[in-house]
Design an enzyme around this catalytic site. Sequence first.
Site, PDB file in Angstrom:
ATOM      1  N   ARG A   1      90.152  58.276 -53.627  1.00  0.00           N
ATOM      2  CA  ARG A   1      91.225  58.355 -54.644  1.00  0.00           C
ATOM      3  C   ARG A   1      90.695  58.360 -56.073  1.00  0.00           C
ATOM      4  O   ARG A   1      91.388  57.973 -57.004  1.00  0.00           O
ATOM      5  CB  ARG A   1      92.235  57.221 -54.483  1.00  0.00           C
TER       6      ARG A   1
ATOM      7  N   LYS B   1      89.898  69.335 -66.488  1.00  0.00           N
ATOM      8  CA  LYS B   1      90.530  70.224 -65.495  1.00  0.00           C
ATOM      9  C   LYS B   1      89.527  70.454 -64.388  1.00  0.00           C
ATOM     10  O   LYS B   1      88.422  70.973 -64.633  1.00  0.00           O
ATOM     11  CB  LYS B   1      90.917  71.557 -66.124  1.00  0.00           C
TER      12      LYS B   1
ATOM     13  N   GLU C   1      83.870  82.745 -75.359  1.00  0.00           N
ATOM     14  CA  GLU C   1      84.709  81.539 -75.507  1.00  0.00           C
ATOM     15  C   GLU C   1      84.478  80.903 -76.883  1.00  0.00           C
ATOM     16  O   GLU C   1      85.408  80.363 -77.486  1.00  0.00           O
ATOM     17  CB  GLU C   1      84.419  80.526 -74.394  1.00  0.00           C
TER      18      GLU C   1
ATOM     19  N   LYS D   1      87.675  71.454 -78.764  1.00  0.00           N
ATOM     20  CA  LYS D   1      88.293  71.188 -77.454  1.00  0.00           C
ATOM     21  C   LYS D   1      88.621  69.701 -77.323  1.00  0.00           C
ATOM     22  O   LYS D   1      89.682  69.338 -76.826  1.00  0.00           O
ATOM     23  CB  LYS D   1      87.379  71.649 -76.316  1.00  0.00           C
TER      24      LYS D   1
ATOM     25  N   ARG E   1      97.262  72.401 -76.154  1.00  0.00           N
ATOM     26  CA  ARG E   1      96.202  72.812 -75.222  1.00  0.00           C
ATOM     27  C   ARG E   1      96.367  74.267 -74.778  1.00  0.00           C
ATOM     28  O   ARG E   1      95.390  74.946 -74.471  1.00  0.00           O
ATOM     29  CB  ARG E   1      96.152  71.864 -74.008  1.00  0.00           C
TER      30      ARG E   1
ATOM     31  N   ASN F   1      94.194  79.088 -74.366  1.00  0.00           N
ATOM     32  CA  ASN F   1      94.325  80.238 -73.475  1.00  0.00           C
ATOM     33  C   ASN F   1      94.393  81.561 -74.240  1.00  0.00           C
ATOM     34  O   ASN F   1      94.748  82.586 -73.663  1.00  0.00           O
ATOM     35  CB  ASN F   1      95.574  80.095 -72.599  1.00  0.00           C
TER      36      ASN F   1
ATOM     37  N   HIS G   1      92.983  86.946 -67.540  1.00  0.00           N
ATOM     38  CA  HIS G   1      93.182  86.610 -66.124  1.00  0.00           C
ATOM     39  C   HIS G   1      93.741  87.799 -65.357  1.00  0.00           C
ATOM     40  O   HIS G   1      93.384  88.024 -64.201  1.00  0.00           O
ATOM     41  CB  HIS G   1      94.123  85.411 -65.983  1.00  0.00           C
TER      42      HIS G   1
ATOM     43  N   HIS H   1      84.134  86.071 -66.299  1.00  0.00           N
ATOM     44  CA  HIS H   1      85.305  85.484 -66.951  1.00  0.00           C
ATOM     45  C   HIS H   1      85.275  85.730 -68.471  1.00  0.00           C
ATOM     46  O   HIS H   1      86.256  86.189 -69.058  1.00  0.00           O
ATOM     47  CB  HIS H   1      85.353  83.984 -66.643  1.00  0.00           C
TER      48      HIS H   1
HETATM   49  N1  LIG Z   1      87.681  73.401 -66.056  1.00  0.00           N
HETATM   50  C1  LIG Z   1      87.913  74.197 -67.058  1.00  0.00           C
HETATM   51  O1  LIG Z   1      88.522  73.815 -68.076  1.00  0.00           O
HETATM   52  C2  LIG Z   1      87.385  75.601 -67.006  1.00  0.00           C
HETATM   53  C3  LIG Z   1      87.392  76.406 -68.155  1.00  0.00           C
HETATM   54  C4  LIG Z   1      86.831  77.682 -68.081  1.00  0.00           C
HETATM   55  C5  LIG Z   1      86.294  78.138 -66.892  1.00  0.00           C
HETATM   56  N2  LIG Z   1      86.314  77.322 -65.786  1.00  0.00           N
HETATM   57  C6  LIG Z   1      85.712  77.751 -64.511  1.00  0.00           C
HETATM   58  O2  LIG Z   1      84.317  77.897 -64.718  1.00  0.00           O
HETATM   59  C7  LIG Z   1      83.814  78.818 -63.753  1.00  0.00           C
HETATM   60  C8  LIG Z   1      82.860  79.749 -64.422  1.00  0.00           C
HETATM   61  O3  LIG Z   1      81.808  78.991 -64.958  1.00  0.00           O
HETATM   62  P1  LIG Z   1      80.429  79.660 -65.408  1.00  0.00           P
HETATM   63  O4  LIG Z   1      80.723  80.848 -66.256  1.00  0.00           O
HETATM   64  O5  LIG Z   1      79.602  78.590 -65.952  1.00  0.00           O
HETATM   65  O6  LIG Z   1      79.875  80.281 -64.044  1.00  0.00           O
HETATM   66  P2  LIG Z   1      78.961  79.683 -62.864  1.00  0.00           P
HETATM   67  O7  LIG Z   1      79.133  78.246 -62.732  1.00  0.00           O
HETATM   68  O8  LIG Z   1      79.237  80.547 -61.675  1.00  0.00           O
HETATM   69  O9  LIG Z   1      77.505  80.005 -63.387  1.00  0.00           O
HETATM   70  C9  LIG Z   1      77.128  81.353 -63.568  1.00  0.00           C
HETATM   71  C10 LIG Z   1      75.801  81.658 -62.924  1.00  0.00           C
HETATM   72  O10 LIG Z   1      74.767  81.160 -63.744  1.00  0.00           O
HETATM   73  C11 LIG Z   1      73.853  80.394 -62.968  1.00  0.00           C
HETATM   74  N3  LIG Z   1      73.327  79.384 -63.872  1.00  0.00           N
HETATM   75  C12 LIG Z   1      73.971  78.318 -64.365  1.00  0.00           C
HETATM   76  N4  LIG Z   1      73.217  77.678 -65.254  1.00  0.00           N
HETATM   77  C13 LIG Z   1      72.045  78.336 -65.300  1.00  0.00           C
HETATM   78  C14 LIG Z   1      70.842  78.160 -66.039  1.00  0.00           C
HETATM   79  N5  LIG Z   1      70.742  77.229 -66.976  1.00  0.00           N
HETATM   80  N6  LIG Z   1      69.839  79.013 -65.802  1.00  0.00           N
HETATM   81  C15 LIG Z   1      69.963  80.019 -64.899  1.00  0.00           C
HETATM   82  N7  LIG Z   1      71.066  80.252 -64.197  1.00  0.00           N
HETATM   83  C16 LIG Z   1      72.096  79.426 -64.401  1.00  0.00           C
HETATM   84  C17 LIG Z   1      74.646  79.879 -61.814  1.00  0.00           C
HETATM   85  O11 LIG Z   1      73.824  79.614 -60.713  1.00  0.00           O
HETATM   86  C18 LIG Z   1      75.599  81.046 -61.545  1.00  0.00           C
HETATM   87  O12 LIG Z   1      74.976  82.001 -60.734  1.00  0.00           O
HETATM   88  C19 LIG Z   1      85.009  79.490 -63.132  1.00  0.00           C
HETATM   89  O13 LIG Z   1      85.205  78.999 -61.823  1.00  0.00           O
HETATM   90  C20 LIG Z   1      86.173  79.094 -64.023  1.00  0.00           C
HETATM   91  O14 LIG Z   1      87.395  79.005 -63.316  1.00  0.00           O
HETATM   92  C21 LIG Z   1      86.839  76.070 -65.828  1.00  0.00           C
END
Ligand SMILES: NC(=O)c1ccc[n+]([C@@H]2O[C@H](COP(=O)([O-])OP(=O)(O)OC[C@H]3O[C@@H](n4cnc5c(N)ncnc54)[C@H](O)[C@@H]3O)[C@@H](O)[C@H]2O)c1
Length: 397
Positions: free
Chosen positions: A153, A175, A217, A259, A275, A279, A286, A299
């Site tokens: 939990r 999130k 971003e 943020k 918040r 977006n 999206h 993304h």
């Molecule tokens: N929680 C939130 O508020 C929020 C906001 C925006 C996006 N997201 C989520 O985040 C995700 C996308 O995150 P992301 O863009 O970081 O992608 P990711 O986590 O898939 O990472 C991208 C790639 O980079 C590689 N990688 C990561 N760090 C590295 C490093 N230092 N050196 C070499 N390779 C590295 C990873 O292995 C992966 O293949 C999505 O699932 C999205 O929904 C969440």
Amino acid sequence: MIWVNRSKIENPKLKIQGAAAHWRGMGDNAAALRTVQVALHERSYDILIQPGILGDAGPLAASRLKGRRCLVVTDRTVGPKYGPRLAGSLQRAGFDGSMAELPPGEGAKTLKVAEFLYDRCLDAALDRDSCLVALGGGVIGDLSGFVAATFYRGIAFVQVPTTLLAMLDSAIGGKTGVDHPQAKNAIGAFHQPRLVVVDPLTLASLPERELKSGLAEAIKYGVLDDAELFAFIEQHVAPLLAKDSAALAQVIERCAAIKARIVSQDEREQAGGPRALLNLGHTFGHAIEAATRFQSYLHGEAVAIGMCLAASLSVELQLLKPEDRGRIAALVAAAGLPTRLRRDDPDTETLYAACFKDKKVAAGGLRFIVAERIGAAKAVTDVPAELVKRVWEAGRE
Ligand SMILES: NC(=O)c1ccc[n+]([C@@H]2O[C@H](COP(=O)([O-])OP(=O)(O)OC[C@H]3O[C@@H](n4cnc5c(N)ncnc54)[C@H](O)[C@@H]3O)[C@@H](O)[C@H]2O)c1
């Protein structure tokens, strides 16, 4: 799974206090420790940004956590590069636990993988005072946060983001979640981390395309809240793309502060709360991701196009000056990001329909975040369908 050596080492509490006092006195240079606080009463936490801080993550976490058992969650790309330093630091700080390495990419953000991690939590004998440590990009952060939110939990978790996107966005704000086969991020929970440790040096190995995706971003934060940040990125786009750690640290700090402030005001994204402004570009973005089945664009790339489309919509609504739309598109292009859809991307009707699949569609219709100028945004609803379609149509190569 790699087991961290279980032997206990000295308690480094005194050492950390000394180091923290030293850091506080440092000036605004590349090596300085930058601290941003997310103020959420008893759920408040620090975002600590400093090149090389990964090696201090253990004591920094120890000073904020009760328990000394942990599971580090990472992926097979990031784990071998940064896992040993993090695990060594945790171990020296008295933590005992293990590390789970998952396949990289969005495919790991599922309930099935979460279930695998619950097994690892039990294998590692985590209790309610234990913590999860997420070492990786947004995928690892969202997934680990969700497991932390639900195991027993809710247990503590620490974010150690290693993509630019995760450092300035996804690791902050609580999130967490996993994808459902029919909808991205459909299953989740709000669960704030206890600490976010950002080491910009880990970006050295990040692929260029992922770095640019994170920059999208950062530009978004400039457009929606901070004209100075926008101008800084305009002036430093070359060093940022070259991974200059001073420039990156400044941008990460500034974005994290925006943020943090917005999350502090509106933790759960209430209707009409600030918040939602985060977006900006995401209703279009999206839809682009969904209509292209998450295959064509990262993304941040979809958000980059979405931001340009949102700027066009803002001009159409006579909220934004056309020259500011031009500045936004020029910066997106200078950051090596797409500003327009490709000719062979899905047609306007498909993209328009995809807008409605977004879980953030407000009851009663589409909601767009539009820019009033660079540095200020607001939400609008009741935008005529023809106008939205015209913007989609004009935003194509
Ligand atoms: N929680 C939130 O508020 C929020 C906001 C925006 C996006 N997201 C989520 O985040 C995700 C996308 O995150 P992301 O863009 O970081 O992608 P990711 O986590 O898939 O990472 C991208 C790639 O980079 C590689 N990688 C990561 N760090 C590295 C490093 N230092 N050196 C070499 N390779 C590295 C990873 O292995 C992966 O293949 C999505 O699932 C999205 O929904 C969440």
